[in-house]
Design a protein around this motif. Structure first.
Motif, short mmCIF file in Angstrom:
data_model
loop_
_atom_site.label_atom_id
_atom_site.label_comp_id
_atom_site.label_asym_id
_atom_site.label_seq_id
_atom_site.Cartn_x
_atom_site.Cartn_y
_atom_site.Cartn_z
N SER A 1 -2.85 -2.52 -7.00
CA SER A 1 -2.23 -1.63 -7.97
C SER A 1 -3.03 -1.63 -9.27
O SER A 1 -3.98 -2.39 -9.46
CB SER A 1 -0.79 -2.07 -8.24
N ASN A 2 -2.59 -0.78 -10.17
CA ASN A 2 -3.22 -0.71 -11.50
C ASN A 2 -2.42 -1.48 -12.53
O ASN A 2 -2.57 -1.27 -13.74
CB ASN A 2 -3.37 0.75 -11.92
N ASP B 1 0.83 -1.20 0.00
CA ASP B 1 0.00 0.00 0.00
C ASP B 1 0.87 1.26 0.00
O ASP B 1 2.08 1.20 0.24
CB ASP B 1 -0.91 0.01 1.24
N ASP B 2 0.24 2.41 -0.27
CA ASP B 2 0.83 3.75 -0.12
C ASP B 2 1.84 4.12 -1.20
O ASP B 2 2.50 5.16 -1.09
CB ASP B 2 1.49 3.93 1.26
N ALA B 3 2.01 3.29 -2.23
CA ALA B 3 2.90 3.66 -3.35
C ALA B 3 2.06 4.29 -4.45
O ALA B 3 2.09 3.88 -5.61
CB ALA B 3 3.66 2.44 -3.85
N ASP B 4 1.30 5.31 -4.09
CA ASP B 4 0.33 5.89 -5.01
C ASP B 4 0.90 7.10 -5.73
O ASP B 4 1.66 7.89 -5.16
CB ASP B 4 -0.94 6.28 -4.25
N PHE B 5 0.52 7.24 -6.98
CA PHE B 5 0.93 8.38 -7.80
C PHE B 5 0.03 8.45 -9.02
O PHE B 5 -0.27 7.44 -9.66
CB PHE B 5 2.38 8.24 -8.25
N LEU C 1 2.51 3.70 -12.64
CA LEU C 1 2.16 2.67 -11.66
C LEU C 1 1.68 3.34 -10.37
O LEU C 1 2.30 4.28 -9.88
CB LEU C 1 3.36 1.78 -11.35
N THR C 2 0.60 2.80 -9.83
CA THR C 2 0.12 3.30 -8.54
C THR C 2 -0.49 2.16 -7.74
O THR C 2 -1.08 1.23 -8.30
CB THR C 2 -0.92 4.42 -8.72
N THR C 3 -0.28 2.23 -6.44
CA THR C 3 -1.08 1.41 -5.52
C THR C 3 -1.96 2.37 -4.73
O THR C 3 -1.96 3.59 -5.00
CB THR C 3 -0.20 0.57 -4.58
N GLY C 4 -2.72 1.88 -3.77
CA GLY C 4 -3.65 2.75 -3.07
C GLY C 4 -3.14 3.18 -1.70
O GLY C 4 -2.48 2.42 -1.01
#
Length: 809
Positions: free
Chosen positions: A207-208, A106-110, A253-256
């Motif tokens: 992730s996406n 988690d928390d690797a969002d962008f 790339l993004t996670t939530g």
């Protein structure tokens, strides 16, 4: 990650928001929306085809349960919180809290939109935290695997057990540490691997990477772009170290971002960011055939595009399989190919002690003139066929066939048992047993040089060694003994079948008959390998004895190789097979042998101390040992005890009118003359036990049930003396009780000289009572028979396999 099992359900019921979230861990679709997704992904990745053994990649059922966990349903309806999280669900377990966002990626969002609160660089840092955490769990697994095997490349039994009362499901919840370094090695290894696997699977859910965006809405923090990638993430190869190469991280790339409460749009630290709730594909129905049910609820990304859930699951399955392949490869690199393969087998097999190394067996057949003279050739071929039929059918066991007289010859090299053939033996020449053993041991070692220890066995059949009346023959005997002792050092079991010459059923005592001669000190040496020594008896007029089947049954029940069994506590007795046993103060102070007696069966048991035959322990061996008859089904109820302190055969007789599980217990020492403190321990005794019966040999499909006995005679005596009416206990069995003092080699002992019959009528009802207890309670008076327990025998045979009788170990 959703908290686990009933705790999670309770949290949901009182309106508490879970601390973090991921693919579902438990089966609670109504309130929490979970369908044990982690379990199902893991099962899809690693399940074996139904009913098939592991190929070294898939996990067998009990082992897969530990990795994947399991849920419970009744008529297709989920039982909320019921089941077991398994290693892959461990990060969701309250321990005292679930693992943090790094365990779930988690928390690797962008999102590349103006003013986004987190930069690509900071998102990469959080992704690095996740990957480093998963690498540490991966390391936990391969470090723990070292304890699966010992320094001799043998799997440690206590480290892989999943079936006994103290070795059921693994425990993966460890407060504060969240790591079980003190558990069974299999559990510790699966814990590390399962926790790593959890994060790998969550990456695709959170992730996406594999999903698509909702094109009906603009790109934003609530609708981030989808990468729709078909492959898996290279940076999830957990063998790597150091920073993730930037070219492995897609720019979009993004996670939530995860916080409490988890919602869309985000709040608190997640305000203005892509949230876990907006992006996750955590919930949906997964079937073990690879098909899917409804996606969601609680996953907007899946509800908008259902294939997003399916694509996330497929990517998670593929990446899980790649992680397992990388783990297997790392074990081989770290510990060597042989040891690494053993570790892998120990993890995927439910019974790795038996299944993870093929057994290498050699059967050696005596083709000497002596064998032909005693008509042993045909019996040897029968035994060889029987042995072949008992070996593994799933391709692990190997067998070699040797014929020997003065020199050995391989007639079937080490290979699959089903292809081995046996022809009529051409008997000629002298007997050299040592040469046959030497070749057999060498071939076992050559066939499996890294892992033969404790997986090798030699089944040697012979009509006997040459008489030790010349220097040459004495040297042959010494060479044979040296080879048996070598086998013990190498961890190879020797099973020695000494085939007796034909003997009439009603033998004339004046008629000359000579027993098969195994060679000086061979019997104790064979027994010290963990193997079997038996005289195989030709008995005229008794074709029912089937010595081939009985000899091989004796071997298999004791354990063909050391890995199969560890000095079994109980050995089945068969008519026609005279079995040897070793008693020693330190290692084998007692030995139990078992025989199922049938109604009206008259049994003769002959027990011989083999010291005078040159088969004693240490400096000739010898010493007293006791023989106790017991009823195994009545809590080992004692019938009578006898003592032998010399070499005269001890002959016991027993007659049963109902089914009895007769147990013969041999113990080192003299119960009538206990050893004085400070006196040396007896050196040990080698004895043989031969059983004959007036009945045909037991059908091997029969087994025994419970039994009891009560004395009517003793009860009637109480009536006469007290003048009061008591319950009349009736018996349906005849027991011979021997109570006459005798002297054997200068030592007073109880021997089989007289008999006392306990008999009665019908109407068996019975209790169990020791004679001394009966005297004290006033119910029975048999004080002169202190070693006798008075019971009533009742029972019957069933149609089950006797070799499958419970509690025979």
């Amino acid at each position: 990650m959703i908290v686990a099992r009933s705790v999670a359900l309770a949290a949901g019921l009182v309106g508490l928001t879970p601390l973090t979230a991921a693919f579902g861990t438990i089966n609670e679709p109504v309130i929490l929306g979970q369908h044990n997704e982690h379990e199902m992904v893991t099962r899809l990745a690693f399940q074996c085809p139904s009913g098939q053994k592991s190929d070294g990649v898939c996990f067998e059922p009990r082992s897969l349960d530990q990795l994947a966990g399991y849920h419970r349903e009744v008529m297709g309806v989920a039982l909320p919180g019921a089941g077991f999280n398994g290693a892959v669900g461990a990060p969701d377990t309250l321990d005292p809290v679930p693992e943090g966002p790094e365990a779930h990626c988690d928390d690797a969002d962008f999102v590349d939109i103006p003013g986004y609160p987190q930069s690509r660089k900071d998102a990469n840092k959080n992704l690095q935290k996740c990957v480093d955490h998963l690498r540490a769990r991966f390391r936990q697994a391969w470090v723990s695997a070292e304890m699966l095997v010992d320094e001799k490349r043998r799997i440690r039994p206590g480290e892989v057990e999943l079936t006994n009362p103290f070795g059921g499901d693994c425990n993966f919840a460890f407060p504060s540490l969240q790591i079980n370094v003190f558990a069974r090695a299999k559990c510790s290894t699966l814990e590390g691997f399962g926790r790593a696997l959890h994060g790998v699977q969550d990456f695709y859910s959170h992730s996406n990477w594999a999903d698509e965006t909702d094109t009906s809405k603009p790109i934003s923090e609530t609708n981030p772009p989808g990468l729709a990638l078909n492959g898996t993430a290279q940076f999830l190869d957990l063998r790597a170290s150091g920073p993730i190469p930037e070219d492995q991280i897609p720019y979009n790339l993004t996670t939530g971002c995860f916080t409490i409460p988890d919602g869309t749009p985000g709040s608190g630290d997640c305000a203005g960011r892509v949230t876990h709730h907006a992006l996750n594909k955590d919930h949906g129905v997964i079937h073990l055939d690879g098909t899917f049910g409804e996606a969601g609820p609680g996953s907007p990304r899946s509800e908008a595009i259902s294939r997003n859930f399916e694509n996330a699951v497929r990517a998670a399955v593929q990446s899980s399989q790649e992680t397992w392949a990388a783990f297997r490869e790392h074990l081989r690199e770290k510990y060597g190919t042989v040891t690494g393969n053993l570790m892998i087998c120990a993890l995927v097999r439910d019974d790795p002690i038996k299944d993870c190394r093929k057994r290498m067996a050699v059967i050696a057949l005596d083709t000497s003139s002596r064998s032909g003279a005693v008509e042993a050739s045909g019996l040897q071929v029968q035994i060889a066929h029987e042995f072949k039929s008992r070996l593994s059918l799933h391709g692990l066991d190997r067998v070699e066939v040797i014929e020997f007289a003065e020199s050995p010859k391989v007639i079937y090299p080490m290979g699959f048992p089903e292809s081995a053939t046996f022809s009529e033996l051409d008997s000629k020449g002298h007997t050299n047993i040592g040469n046959a053993l030497d070749l057999a041991i060498d071939d076992i070692i050559r066939s499996q040089p890294d892992t033969y220890t404790d997986r090798g066995a030699v089944v040697l059949l012979t009509a006997g060694a040459e008489p030790e009346n010349t220097k040459e023959n004495r040297e042959l005997a010494e060479y044979s003994l040296a080879q048996v002792e070598r086998a013990a050092k190498e961890g190879v079991r020797i099973h020695y079948g000494c085939i007796n010459p034909p003997r009439p059923f009603n033998a004339d005592p004046d008629r000359s008959w000579h027993e098969c001669a195994p060679g000086h000190s061979i019997i104790p040496a064979v027994l010290k390998t963990g193997g079997t020594f038996a005289y195989i008896n030709h008995v005229a007029e008794r074709p029912d004895l089937t010595p081939a089947a009985h000899f091989i049954s004796t071997i298999m029940s004791r354990g063909l190789t050391s890995t199969d069994e560890y000095e079994p506590e109980l050995t089945r007795i068969y008519p026609g097979i005279t079995i040897a046993a070793l008693l020693s103060a330190e290692d084998y102070p007692s030995k139990s042998l078992f025989y199922p007696a049938s109604p009206s069966e008259k049994i003769n048991i002959t027990i011989r101390d083999r010291a005078l035959d040159g088969q004693g322990v240490a400096n000739g061996g010898g010493g007293c040992f006791s023989i106790t008859l017991r009823d195994r089904k009545l809590d080992d109820l004692k019938i009578a005890t006898y003592t032998s302190c010399g070499t005269e055969p001890l002959v016991l007789n027993y007659e049963a009118l109902q089914d009895v599980d007769l147990l013969v217990v041999a113990e080192l020492g003299d119960p009538h003359h206990p050893r004085q403190e400070g006196s040396p321990n007896p050196q040990g005794v080698v004895f043989t036990l031969e059983l004959s019966s007036n009945m045909p040999a037991k059908n091997e499909t029969s087994t025994m049930t419970t039994s009891s006995v009560v004395s009517s005679k003793a009860t009637l005596r109480v009536e006469e003396e007290t003048g009061t009416k008591t319950e009349e206990y009736l018996t349906s069995e005849t027991v011979e009780v021997f109570e006459e003092a005798a002297t054997v080699n200068g030592t007073a002992s109880t021997t089989s000289k007289g008999s006392h019959k306990v008999s009665g009528g019908d109407g068996v009802t019975g209790s169990v009572m020791a004679a001394q207890e009966a005297v004290e309670t006033g119910k029975e008076r048999l004080a002169s028979m202190g070693d006798v327990y008075v019971t009533t025998i009742s029972g019957n045979f069933s149609g089950e396999d006797v070799d499958d009788v419970p509690d025979l170990k």
